[in-house]
Design an enzyme around this catalytic site. Structure first.
Site, PDB file in Angstrom:
ATOM      1  CB  SER A 234     -27.617 -22.072  18.826  1.00  0.00           C
ATOM      2  OG  SER A 234     -28.136 -21.153  17.979  1.00  0.00           O
ATOM      3  N   GLY A 270     -28.879 -17.845  21.871  1.00  0.00           N
ATOM      4  CA  GLY A 270     -27.873 -18.736  21.806  1.00  0.00           C
ATOM      5  C   GLY A 270     -27.653 -19.307  23.143  1.00  0.00           C
ATOM      6  CD  GLU A 312     -32.672 -11.430  18.282  1.00  0.00           C
ATOM      7  OE1 GLU A 312     -32.090 -12.253  17.892  1.00  0.00           O
ATOM      8  OE2 GLU A 312     -32.873  -9.908  17.569  1.00  0.00           O
ATOM      9  NE  ARG A 315     -30.295 -24.267  22.044  1.00  0.00           N
ATOM     10  CZ  ARG A 315     -30.148 -25.071  20.972  1.00  0.00           C
ATOM     11  NH1 ARG A 315     -30.462 -26.238  21.175  1.00  0.00           N
ATOM     12  NH2 ARG A 315     -29.680 -24.374  20.020  1.00  0.00           N
ATOM     13  NE  ARG A 356     -31.254 -29.300  18.913  1.00  0.00           N
ATOM     14  CZ  ARG A 356     -30.423 -29.652  19.781  1.00  0.00           C
ATOM     15  NH1 ARG A 356     -30.830 -30.538  20.643  1.00  0.00           N
ATOM     16  NH2 ARG A 356     -29.268 -29.066  19.870  1.00  0.00           N
ATOM     17  CE1 TYR A 360     -28.154 -28.150  13.437  1.00  0.00           C
ATOM     18  CE2 TYR A 360     -29.539 -28.681  14.907  1.00  0.00           C
ATOM     19  CZ  TYR A 360     -29.188 -27.799  13.795  1.00  0.00           C
ATOM     20  OH  TYR A 360     -30.017 -27.048  13.125  1.00  0.00           O
ATOM     21  CB  CYS A 387     -36.840 -45.997   5.780  1.00  0.00           C
ATOM     22  SG  CYS A 387     -38.370 -47.077   5.766  1.00  0.00           S
ATOM     23  CD  GLU A 388     -32.750 -41.599   6.022  1.00  0.00           C
ATOM     24  OE1 GLU A 388     -31.933 -41.904   5.839  1.00  0.00           O
ATOM     25  OE2 GLU A 388     -33.803 -41.530   4.890  1.00  0.00           O
TER      26      GLU A 388
END
Length: 476
Positions: A234, A270, A312, A315, A356, A360, A387-388
């Protein structure tokens, strides 16, 4: 102004921190006379006032135009090489009944990979013959439903699925079209977790086993083999990986013709999009022209007719059409290495509406959406409210230095894999999705309220809360 040492190498200090890079924003995004960002004629302030924030905004005309453009480009280019193309919209990017209808209107088919996605496509009125079903672990129920409604193609992803699909077809008195997903060994230039054609991963059948697997498929009279399927990854900006995958698949395709028809070759999707001003994705016309040359040359090398090619994209159709609006809450200057200042601008969403960046390390852009200003650019990191420490929406971009609490921020290119990956982490409701077109906005996916979050809590439902106790009493 000099570049901040905390900025990534690719990020330049903008001449104007209010400007909208055309490649990153939807075609309907502009600065209104008031200085606000407007999408398809609806201002950010009006959207936030009516629907709240965070808010997913989809430029309907932009999404429809991209769907139309990709189909026209592939139809044209494959007609030139004596074949045809089938374009499937990859629903995993973002799926709702309205989006399905937009894609169908543009002549696209719908690619699904779960029973839930199939249910959405069917609820939107899609002809089952125009639906495909993917997935590396399709349940028996999902397979049975897909066969029973008459989906156009099921992608076989493992040996066990041959019998599962054939048995379902026998039960329903059908002959089911199938493709076989191949792990071609081609490594796309992409993030490690987005590369889906590596040898050591969960998808597909190794290339060396393709012929034996197709023989097994053909041994079941309930199955009709359409062709091989490949997906190399992708967010891809070049065509070399597709060319090598096509070359490898066409060599097998040629040998398979000796045992029966092989009408298609599916090369997946992709195609990349621009998330930042330095990203340079290929236009649909160029992608289609390259694909047609790749397949025509590969077919000539293999000595076979040019097959119908299926693709296909997901995005590349819906990603640039989307943007997310947030409201700024707190602003904090943090001293890094005892010397340099990083400005954290925190907003009312975060990794629950855009996972994302955390998943990523994805890069995004950001602009103030409710005004323009001549303040000097300042390097910022847009953080969420979860909380991260990894709860980051935009890792690095420049905003006017007077960004303040209460400002609206717009993050472009969020149409794909943001709503799809959204969660209720920290019990935040998933935001609504609003489609904008010709100066009007309408909700196409309702946002979740606190009542929605509580409705499934069994303890709050006295009838359901009693059921476990009654079951235990019965066991005794």
């Amino acid at each position: 102004m000099s570049q901040s040492p905390l900025a990534p190498a690719w990020l330049d200090v903008p001449d104007d921190a209010n400007a909208l890079a055309p490649a990153v924003w939807s075609s309907g995004a502009t600065r209104a006379a008031t200085g606000e960002i407007a999408i398809a004629g609806v201002t950010a302030t009006a959207l936030a006032r009516e629907f709240g924030t965070p808010l997913y905004v989809v430029d309907e005309a932009d999404a429809r135009a991209r769907a139309t453009a990709v189909k026209a480009a592939f139809d044209r280019e494959f007609a030139r090489v004596g074949s045809a193309a089938r374009v499937y919209y990859a629903g995993k990017a973002f799926l709702s009944t309205q989006v399905v209808r937009w894609m169908l209107d543009a002549g696209l088919n719908i690619d699904t990979c779960t029973g839930g996605e199939l249910a959405v496509a069917l609820a939107a009125g899609a002809d089952p013959a125009r639906i495909g079903l993917h997935g590396n672990n399709k349940s028996l129920a999902e397979i049975d439903r897909a066969v029973s409604v008459g989906v156009g193609a099921i992608v076989i992803d493992s040996l066990i699925e041959i019998d599962r699909v054939a048995d379902a077809a026998a039960r329903h008195g059908r002959v089911q079209n199938v493709r076989l997903r191949i792990n071609s060994g081609v490594h796309a230039s992409t993030h490690e977790y987005l590369a889906t054609a590596r040898e050591d991963q969960k998808f597909g059948i190794p290339l060396a086993e393709a012929e034996g697997t197709v023989e097994r498929i053909r041994s079941r009279p309930q199955l009709r083999f359409l062709g091989l399927h490949s997906h190399i990854g992708s967010q891809i900006f070049e065509s070399d990986g597709f060319a090598e995958a096509a070359r490898r698949l066409l060599a097998v395709h040629a040998r398979l013709l000796a045992g029966g028809e092989v009408p298609e070759l599916n090369l997946g999707g992709g195609f990349g999009i621009a998330y930042t001003s330095v990203d340079e994705p290929l236009a649909f016309d160029e992608i289609a022209a390259r694909f047609a040359r790749i397949v025509a040359d590969g077919a000539a090398e293999a000595g076979v007719p040019v097959p119908i090619v299926a693709i296909e994209p997901g995005r590349s159709i819906v990603g640039p059409a989307g943007a997310t609006l947030y409201e700024v809450g707190t602003i904090k200057d943090v001293l890094v290495d005892g010397e340099h200042v990083r400005r954290y601008v925190s907003v009312d969403g975060g990794m629950s509406d855009n996972a994302r960046t955390a998943l990523y390390g994805a890069d995004y852009s950001v602009r103030i959406a409710n005004r323009v200003t001549d303040a000097a650019p300042a390097l910022v990191r847009v953080a969420g409210k979860h909380c991260e420490s990894g709860d980051i929406v935009v890792q690095a971009d420049y905003l006017p230095g007077d960004v303040a609490p209460g400002d609206l921020l717009a993050v472009p290119a969020t149409g794909a894999y943001c709503w799809s990956l959204a969660s209720n982490y920290n019990h935040l409701g998933r935001p609504p999705v609003v489609a904008v077109r010709d100066g009007a906005a309408r909700v196409i996916v309702r946002g979740e309220t606190e009542a929605d979050l509580l409705v499934r809590d069994v303890i709050l439902d006295p009838v359901r809360a009693d059921e476990p106790d009654r079951a235990l009493e019965g066991d005794q």
